[in-house]
Design an enzyme around this catalytic site. Structure first.
Site, PDB file in Angstrom:
ATOM      1  N   HIS A  43    -109.277  28.127   6.537  1.00 10.56           N
ATOM      2  CA  HIS A  43    -109.592  29.178   7.806  1.00 10.56           C
ATOM      3  C   HIS A  43    -109.769  30.383   7.165  1.00 10.56           C
ATOM      4  O   HIS A  43    -108.575  30.809   6.366  1.00 10.56           O
ATOM      5  CB  HIS A  43    -108.479  29.217   8.852  1.00 10.56           C
ATOM      6  CG  HIS A  43    -108.459  27.702   9.581  1.00 10.56           C
ATOM      7  ND1 HIS A  43    -108.346  26.489   9.202  1.00 10.56           N
ATOM      8  CD2 HIS A  43    -108.254  27.889  11.055  1.00 10.56           C
ATOM      9  CE1 HIS A  43    -108.525  25.542  10.308  1.00 10.56           C
ATOM     10  NE2 HIS A  43    -108.255  26.413  11.316  1.00 10.56           N
ATOM     11  N   HIS A  75    -114.246  20.622  12.456  1.00 10.44           N
ATOM     12  CA  HIS A  75    -113.131  21.334  12.678  1.00 10.44           C
ATOM     13  C   HIS A  75    -112.493  20.974  13.881  1.00 10.44           C
ATOM     14  O   HIS A  75    -112.745  21.756  14.963  1.00 10.44           O
ATOM     15  CB  HIS A  75    -113.443  23.057  12.867  1.00 10.44           C
ATOM     16  CG  HIS A  75    -112.599  23.877  12.606  1.00 10.44           C
ATOM     17  ND1 HIS A  75    -112.724  25.277  12.250  1.00 10.44           N
ATOM     18  CD2 HIS A  75    -111.252  23.952  13.006  1.00 10.44           C
ATOM     19  CE1 HIS A  75    -111.623  25.932  12.435  1.00 10.44           C
ATOM     20  NE2 HIS A  75    -110.529  25.076  12.682  1.00 10.44           N
ATOM     21  N   GLU A 102    -111.203  34.487  10.670  1.00 12.78           N
ATOM     22  CA  GLU A 102    -110.926  34.268  12.415  1.00 12.78           C
ATOM     23  C   GLU A 102    -110.231  35.616  12.945  1.00 12.78           C
ATOM     24  O   GLU A 102    -111.079  36.379  13.580  1.00 12.78           O
ATOM     25  CB  GLU A 102    -109.996  33.092  12.508  1.00 12.78           C
ATOM     26  CG  GLU A 102    -109.570  32.799  13.838  1.00 12.78           C
ATOM     27  CD  GLU A 102    -108.762  31.737  14.291  1.00 12.78           C
ATOM     28  OE1 GLU A 102    -108.184  31.305  13.115  1.00 12.78           O
ATOM     29  OE2 GLU A 102    -108.578  31.020  15.224  1.00 12.78           O
ATOM     30  N   ASP A 132    -111.899  22.753  17.449  1.00 13.48           N
ATOM     31  CA  ASP A 132    -110.544  23.382  17.145  1.00 13.48           C
ATOM     32  C   ASP A 132    -109.584  22.511  17.592  1.00 13.48           C
ATOM     33  O   ASP A 132    -108.834  21.765  17.091  1.00 13.48           O
ATOM     34  CB  ASP A 132    -110.543  24.813  17.430  1.00 13.48           C
ATOM     35  CG  ASP A 132    -109.609  25.640  16.224  1.00 13.48           C
ATOM     36  OD1 ASP A 132    -109.194  24.943  15.406  1.00 13.48           O
ATOM     37  OD2 ASP A 132    -109.635  26.877  16.714  1.00 13.48           O
ATOM     38  N   ASP A 133    -109.009  23.318  18.978  1.00 14.56           N
ATOM     39  CA  ASP A 133    -107.809  22.397  19.410  1.00 14.56           C
ATOM     40  C   ASP A 133    -108.202  22.302  20.961  1.00 14.56           C
ATOM     41  O   ASP A 133    -107.600  23.001  21.876  1.00 14.56           O
ATOM     42  CB  ASP A 133    -106.450  23.642  19.597  1.00 14.56           C
ATOM     43  CG  ASP A 133    -106.468  23.743  17.908  1.00 14.56           C
ATOM     44  OD1 ASP A 133    -105.760  22.926  17.284  1.00 14.56           O
ATOM     45  OD2 ASP A 133    -106.728  24.966  17.576  1.00 14.56           O
ATOM     46  N   HIS A 136    -108.176  20.038  14.923  1.00 14.93           N
ATOM     47  CA  HIS A 136    -107.013  19.709  14.623  1.00 14.93           C
ATOM     48  C   HIS A 136    -106.383  18.669  15.140  1.00 14.93           C
ATOM     49  O   HIS A 136    -106.406  18.581  16.654  1.00 14.93           O
ATOM     50  CB  HIS A 136    -105.919  21.064  14.652  1.00 14.93           C
ATOM     51  CG  HIS A 136    -106.537  22.209  13.988  1.00 14.93           C
ATOM     52  ND1 HIS A 136    -105.809  22.587  12.699  1.00 14.93           N
ATOM     53  CD2 HIS A 136    -107.575  22.999  14.408  1.00 14.93           C
ATOM     54  CE1 HIS A 136    -106.498  23.737  12.257  1.00 14.93           C
ATOM     55  NE2 HIS A 136    -107.657  23.882  13.159  1.00 14.93           N
TER      56      HIS A 136
HETATM   57  N1  HPA Z   1    -106.423  28.949  13.417  1.00 11.78           N
HETATM   58  C1  HPA Z   1    -105.414  28.795  12.692  1.00 11.78           C
HETATM   59  N2  HPA Z   1    -104.395  27.571  12.821  1.00 11.78           N
HETATM   60  C2  HPA Z   1    -104.695  26.759  13.512  1.00 11.78           C
HETATM   61  C3  HPA Z   1    -105.907  26.899  14.357  1.00 11.78           C
HETATM   62  C4  HPA Z   1    -106.512  27.927  14.375  1.00 11.78           C
HETATM   63  O1  HPA Z   1    -107.717  28.145  15.111  1.00 11.78           O
HETATM   64  N3  HPA Z   1    -105.805  25.858  15.315  1.00 11.78           N
HETATM   65  C5  HPA Z   1    -104.822  24.975  14.735  1.00 11.78           C
HETATM   66  N4  HPA Z   1    -104.145  25.652  13.931  1.00 11.78           N
HETATM   67 ZN    ZN Z   2    -108.785  25.857  13.326  1.00 12.40          ZN
END
Ligand code: HPA
Ligand code: ZN
Length: 343
Positions: free
Chosen positions: A194, A14, A197, A275-276, A16
């Site tokens: 997703h 996971h 969250e 994630d990012d 991006h």
């Molecule tokens: N959630 C939803 N969209 C996203 C995320 C996330 O954590 N990271 C990049 N796009």
């Molecule tokens: Zn994500």
């Protein structure tokens, strides 16, 4: 512990690719493409990375992605991430990309995919990192726009293993994309989404039942429904959990409150992911390290999380077995040397 975690063979499921854009590279690409950024320098930009919700992050994330214009930009972005993988013993990664973030600005789908894929091929050859690509639909956009994106992806079918769903979760439930995902599955894409969250546990049920997902991205709000937790454990449904992301976006107020190890204890197939990483202050090893620091994660738990990361991947069964063997050899060697040291 950090040395142990750094050399532990891991998969990341996971991440991006647009979220790996470090401020320094953002400034370099902005200059190359004659784009001005509303910040003095990389340091000032980093300071602006203070979020109170998913949306507050997404606003900056889409702004940052606007410096990506040319095929070479997508290559440079992906290559930089794969170099991090090599440094952190991430032997395999499954990368999300958001074509709509770019096609909406007039960048061609072909350029996005070609740049990313060229780096993946070089990464495999030069760094020994294996990578697969998952295309995400932006859930704040319409069903029709997702359909059009899927149509465009058909031409590049063999470069993309699956499709996912990201961006603003609240108010954009899985059912909005049920028909898109049906079409994607019929075309042979695996599906993920997703869910849970910021959105409710019900979205996790819906992602499984309506979208046929093979993994749930995040999924940490499953704990609000004990029947769901039981179901996830029984069916070995993987959750790709992102600890630093969850605390930066205030899904949990502090890392000490994070539920990933409780879920692991309950037999849920949880995995650790970044994630990012350019926005949330750490790559995969830093995410593992935060669990060690704040939740007293043991080496044994780290090994289980790494084994989960390969089992939950879309690799072939024989590749999974080989990677898991490597993890076992690695942790065996480590415990032998620990025993010698204490003799
Ligand atoms: N959630 C939803 N969209 C996203 C995320 C996330 O954590 N990271 C990049 N796009
Ligand atoms: Zn994500």
């Amino acid at each position: 512990m950090i040395e142990f975690l750094k050399a532990l063979p891991k998969a990341e499921l996971h991440v991006h690719i647009e979220g790996t854009l470090e401020p320094e590279l953002m400034f370099k690409l902005a200059k190359r493409n004659h784009i001005s950024l509303p910040y003095e320098d990389a340091q000032a930009l980093r300071k602006a990375y203070q979020f109170d919700s998913l949306q507050s992050f997404l606003d900056l994330y889409y702004q940052g992605a606007a410096v990506l214009i040319k095929e070479q930009d997508f290559y440079d972005l992906t290559w930089a991430y794969l170099e991090r993988c090599a440094e952190q013993s991430i032997y395999h990664t499954e990368i999300f990309f958001d074509p709509q973030t770019h096609t909406q600005r007039g960048v061609s789908f072909g350029d996005v995919l070609s740049g990313i894929n060229r780096a993946i091929v070089d990464g495999q050859q030069q760094l020994g990192v294996s990578a697969l690509l998952i295309m995400c639909f932006l859930r704040h956009l319409s069903e029709q726009e997702a359909m059009d994106t899927l149509e465009e992806a058909m031409m590049y079918r063999h470069y993309i293993i699956g499709v996912g769903l990201d961006s603003s979760e609240k108010g954009h439930p899985p059912e909005k994309f049920q028909r898109v995902f049906e079409k994607a599955r019929a075309a042979g894409f695996v599906t993920v989404a997703h869910a849970g969250e910021e959105g409710p546990a019900q979205y996790i049920w819906d992602a499984m039942n309506l979208l046929g997902v093979k993994r749930v991205d995040h999924g940490v709000r499953c704990v609000e429904d004990p029947v769901l937790v039981e179901y996830l454990a029984t069916h070995k449904m993987p959750l790709t959990v992102c600890p630093l992301s969850n605390t930066k976006l205030k899904v949990f107020n502090t890392m000490a409150e994070h539920n990933i190890l409780q879920l692991l204890d309950k037999g849920v197939m949880v995995t650790v992911n970044s994630d990012d990483p350019a926005y949330f202050g750490g790559y995969l090893v830093e995410n593992y390290m935060s669990l060690y620091r704040h939740l007293a994660m043991t080496e044994q738990q780290a090994v289980q999380l790494a084994i989960n990361s390969f089992n939950a991947s879309f690799l072939s069964n024989s590749s999974k077995r080989q990677f898991i063997e490597r993890i076992k050899r690695y942790s065996q060697k480590k415990s032998n040397s620990d025993t010698k040291l204490s003799d």
